[in-house]
Design a protein around this motif. Structure first.
Motif, PDB file in Angstrom:
ATOM      1  N   LYS A 177       0.856  -1.179   0.000  1.00 27.52           N
ATOM      2  CA  LYS A 177       0.000   0.000   0.000  1.00 27.52           C
ATOM      3  C   LYS A 177       0.897   1.236   0.000  1.00 27.52           C
ATOM      4  CE  LYS A 177      -3.721  -2.290   2.562  1.00 27.52           C
ATOM      5  NZ  LYS A 177      -4.563  -2.254   3.791  1.00 27.52           N
ATOM      6  N   GLY A 179       1.557   5.444  -0.529  1.00 27.31           N
ATOM      7  CA  GLY A 179       0.979   6.782  -0.436  1.00 27.31           C
ATOM      8  C   GLY A 179       1.801   7.783  -1.225  1.00 27.31           C
ATOM      9  N   LEU A 266      -0.154   2.446   5.639  1.00 20.89           N
ATOM     10  CA  LEU A 266       0.618   2.385   4.405  1.00 20.89           C
ATOM     11  C   LEU A 266       1.954   1.680   4.635  1.00 20.89           C
ATOM     12  CD1 LEU A 266      -0.022   6.000   3.042  1.00 20.89           C
ATOM     13  CD2 LEU A 266      -1.250   3.881   2.488  1.00 20.89           C
TER      14      LEU A 266
END
Length: 394
Positions: A177, A179, A266
């Motif tokens: 994940k 960002g 994240l």
């Protein structure tokens, strides 16, 4: 999220209809349980593997005459190796779950008409030797295997990775994940690069609208009709990049003291904003949560009717963070009057270079690219066309 299933072509349907155990997996065609002799004339069962060529998620006519084989080195009825078809016997990975042992190469004068012609030809090259002694041995088991789903975030199948044989390397980024804080010039180019990777989620953070000057610092070419819609940057970018990546998540707000928790789940964060005080908050939060990150920066000044520019990338990972605080980055919001970049100067080549350096360092961290230097800070200077690596981790 699953990409669309490949629609089998009629020739592959024919392979199934004739009783072969056919599976389409990781952009490859596999046929199982193919009888062959090993060097002591035992009847073994192997797997034939072929790359498949796609257009619009449809399988198209093959142009590649080679196949791969999973199993021992195949032999004839005398136990002699089938050197006439074996190109090499180098074990290799074609995907996350496909590891082959041999490559075969046998090209008829006019090539193969389709996958049926190609695969059955190679099957006969193996099984004919077995059937000369055991006539009932056959690869036609009539056992049906379902098409495997490509468990990726892409809107369509990544044929680039399978064609170049690097899919198993790219898979190192799966389930991450990511960002991206700031969707201006550099942040938008970072998105352009990350959207072509198999990370599961890409979180976009920016509260600005997508304006005319942004169009000159972003990849691609925005339609004037789109500029007139006054879209948020994150919404504009999601509309664009959801065409290829289905894991893009928008946060149409600036990251600040009250919403740092949006970053907590994240795995990695790219920071492409200019405000120093906000950077300091973000750095402290990410360090506390043991989240790795890269901070990007650009400087441009006028000199003698030309521009001097520098591009900076600073990487921070758990266990190696002190260098970030050693005067590498300004943590104030006081503008530098000489720095033209703060005035939204249109230098997309600097933005794209900044993004490329950041993404390549990120890929080095996850083992996509080999990294000998282990430099955690890089600065490119346009005057001398040189990249200086610093903050080397032993």
């Amino acid at each position: 999220m699953h990409s669309k299933l490949i629609n089998p072509s009629l020739d592959i349907v024919q392979l199934r209809n004739n009783g072969y155990e056919v599976e389409i997996k990781e952009n490859h065609l596999l046929i199982y349980n193919i009888p062959y002799f090993n060097n002591v004339r035992d009847v073994c069962k192997g797997v034939l593997v072929s790359k498949i060529e796609l257009s619009n998620n449809e399988i198209i006519q093959t142009r590649d005459h080679t196949v791969f084989f999973i199993g021992d080195k195949p032999c004839d009825a005398n136990g002699d190796t089938l050197n006439t078809i074996i190109n090499n016997s180098n074990t290799a990975r074609l995907g996350q779950t496909i590891a082959i042992n041999h490559m075969f190469s046998s090209k008829p004068k006019n090539g193969y008409k389709d996958y049926y012609h190609k695969m059955e030809s190679y099957i006969n090259m193996l099984t004919s030797h077995v059937q000369s002694i055991y006539p009932k041995e056959t690869a036609k088991t009539f056992r049906v295997l379902k098409d495997g789903k490509s468990d990726t975030p892409f809107a369509y199948i990544d044929t680039n990775a399978s064609r170049s044989g690097i899919q198993f390397i790219n898979d190192k980024l799966s389930n991450l994940k990511i960002g991206i804080i700031g969707l201006g010039g550099t942040g938008s180019y970072i998105l352009d690069l990350i959207a072509k990777t198999c990370v599961s989620e890409i979180h976009l953070f920016d509260g600005d609208e997508f304006c005319q000057h942004n169009a000159f610092r972003n990849p691609g070419a925005a339609l004037i009709e789109v500029l007139n819609q006054n879209l948020k940057k994150v919404d504009y970018q999601k509309d664009n990049y959801s065409n290829i990546h289905q894991g893009i998540i928008c946060h149409s707000e600036y990251i600040g003291e009250t919403n740092l928790n949006l970053l907590q789940d994240l795995d990695f964060v790219f920071i492409a904003v200019d405000r120093g005080l906000i950077k300091k908050l973000i750095f402290n939060y990410l360090e506390d949560k043991k989240i790795s990150f890269i901070d990007c920066g650009i400087g441009v000044i006028k000199k003698d009717n030309s521009l001097l520019s520098s591009v900076r990338v600073n990487f921070s990972a758990d266990g190696f963070r002190e260098h970030i605080w050693n005067d590498r980055i300004s943590f104030t919001d006081e503008g530098d009057e000489k720095n033209l970049y703060s005035s939204n100067i249109q230098l997309c080549e600097l933005n794209s270079l900044n993004a490329c350096l950041a993404v390549m360092k990120w890929k080095q961290f996850y083992g996509i690219y080999h990294d000998v230097g282990n430099g955690y800070s890089s600065i490119y200077n346009s005057s001398v066309n040189e990249i200086i690596n610093d903050d080397v981790r032993a």
